[in-house]
Design an enzyme around this catalytic site. Structure first.
Site, short mmCIF file in Angstrom:
data_model
loop_
_atom_site.label_atom_id
_atom_site.label_comp_id
_atom_site.label_asym_id
_atom_site.label_seq_id
_atom_site.Cartn_x
_atom_site.Cartn_y
_atom_site.Cartn_z
N ASP A 37 0.84 -1.18 0.00
CA ASP A 37 0.00 0.00 0.00
C ASP A 37 0.88 1.24 0.00
O ASP A 37 2.03 1.20 0.45
CB ASP A 37 -0.91 0.00 1.24
CG ASP A 37 -2.18 0.81 1.03
OD1 ASP A 37 -3.24 0.20 0.83
OD2 ASP A 37 -2.11 2.05 1.05
N VAL A 54 1.86 1.22 -6.95
CA VAL A 54 1.68 0.35 -8.11
C VAL A 54 1.91 1.10 -9.42
O VAL A 54 2.03 0.49 -10.48
CB VAL A 54 0.29 -0.32 -8.13
CG1 VAL A 54 0.11 -1.20 -6.90
CG2 VAL A 54 -0.83 0.69 -8.25
N ASN A 80 -5.73 -5.54 -5.88
CA ASN A 80 -6.87 -4.74 -5.44
C ASN A 80 -6.64 -3.23 -5.54
O ASN A 80 -7.60 -2.47 -5.59
CB ASN A 80 -7.22 -5.11 -4.00
CG ASN A 80 -8.27 -4.21 -3.40
OD1 ASN A 80 -9.45 -4.31 -3.73
ND2 ASN A 80 -7.85 -3.32 -2.52
N TYR A 145 -13.39 5.68 -15.25
CA TYR A 145 -13.32 4.55 -14.31
C TYR A 145 -13.83 3.27 -14.98
O TYR A 145 -13.21 2.21 -14.87
CB TYR A 145 -14.13 4.87 -13.07
CG TYR A 145 -14.09 3.79 -12.02
CD1 TYR A 145 -12.95 3.61 -11.23
CD2 TYR A 145 -15.18 2.95 -11.80
CE1 TYR A 145 -12.90 2.62 -10.26
CE2 TYR A 145 -15.14 1.96 -10.84
CZ TYR A 145 -14.00 1.80 -10.07
OH TYR A 145 -13.96 0.81 -9.11
N LYS A 149 -11.96 -0.46 -15.70
CA LYS A 149 -12.46 -1.73 -15.18
C LYS A 149 -12.86 -2.68 -16.30
O LYS A 149 -12.75 -3.91 -16.16
CB LYS A 149 -13.62 -1.48 -14.21
CG LYS A 149 -13.19 -0.79 -12.92
CD LYS A 149 -12.08 -1.56 -12.20
CE LYS A 149 -11.65 -0.90 -10.91
NZ LYS A 149 -10.62 -1.69 -10.18
N ALA A 178 -19.64 -0.19 -3.04
CA ALA A 178 -19.32 -0.73 -1.71
C ALA A 178 -19.17 0.40 -0.70
O ALA A 178 -18.73 1.51 -1.03
CB ALA A 178 -18.03 -1.55 -1.77
N THR A 180 -17.13 1.83 1.44
CA THR A 180 -15.70 1.89 1.74
C THR A 180 -15.29 3.34 1.97
O THR A 180 -16.04 4.27 1.65
CB THR A 180 -14.88 1.32 0.57
OG1 THR A 180 -15.11 2.15 -0.59
CG2 THR A 180 -15.29 -0.12 0.26
#
Length: 251
Positions: A37, A54, A80, A145, A149, A178, A180
């Site tokens: 992370d 990443v 993820n 986005y 995906k 979600a 989050t």
């Protein structure tokens, strides 16, 4: 359940949200888990935290190598890490398109590339990519986005085909909206956060947001050794949003 005992897992973006829920679940079911992370402090023992971006290949290679060395190998990769974007095709400039594609798509490639030599030595190798309902349903103001995906979905199928003969299974999980921290930040920025939350919940047939733990359960299913015949699959965790068209309840 202890079905992950003896297995070593690496979860990117694992210090919060879906990634953290997944890392905790895998650890609770017996795995040794490393978290990559940008800010790994949220991953507390027994999770092992490693700082990595990443979007930066040297950072990824160093972190994956360190995690694999500390764990004694890798059996599972959960790809993820990702970032969001809002707007139509007119609302984000070229630089933003390149930035989000680089993190959400090429970022997965960088991590998988670094992890594959270790996964090839595993007898239970699995990769699970976090995709999205945005890959299979047209959502308003999510052009960039959704494009990333959609690429992750196709990438998952291609990877599954490429690495099948090596015994490495590759699948993806497609969450709906979600509950989050990332979604929380979007809601906080809305003109009417309560109304926006209600609208996001209402578009899922279940009438509520998906929880991070529910997505983690799907990731664990796809990553687990009991799913040895499952590869090239996308698993929707979206309250029925992808496939259901329920009739309104009579008043």
């Amino acid at each position: 359940m202890t079905d992950f005992t003896g297995l070593r897992a690496l979860v990117t973006g694992g210090a919060s949200g879906i990634g953290l829920a997944t890392a905790r679940l895998l650890a609770a079911r017996g795995a040794e888990v490393a978290v990559l992370d940008l800010e790994p402090s949220g991953a507390r023992p027994p999770l092992r935290g490693y700082r990595a971006d990443v979007g930066d290949a040297p950072s990824v290679r160093a972190a994956v190598a360190a995690a694999a060395a500390d764990l004694g190998g890798l059996d599972i990769l959960v790809n993820n890490a990702g970032i969001g974007a809002q707007g139509t095709v007119e609302d984000n400039d070229d630089a933003e398109w390149h930035r989000v594609l680089d993190v959400n798509v090429v970022g997965m490639v960088r991590v998988a590339r670094a992890a594959l030599p270790h996964l090839r030595r595993s007898g239970h190798a699995a990769i699970v990519n976090t995709c999205s309902i945005a890959a299979t349903a047209g959502l308003p103001r999510r052009a960039l986005y959704s494009a990333t995906k959609g690429a992750v979905y196709s990438l998952t199928l291609a990877m599954a085909a490429d690495h099948l003969h090596e015994g490495i299974r590759v699948n993806c999980v497609n969450p709906g909206t979600a509950d989050t921290p990332w979604v929380g930040r979007l809601l906080d920025a809305a003109d009417d956060p309560a109304a926006e939350r209600a609208a996001l919940a209402a578009r899922q047939p279940s009438g509520r947001l998906v929880t991070a733990d529910e997505v983690a359960g799907a990731v664990a299913y796809l990553a687990g050794p009991l799913s040895g015949a499952t590869t090239g699959t996308s698993l929707a965790v979206d309250g029925g949003m992808q496939g259901l068209r329920p009739r309104p309840e009579p008043r």
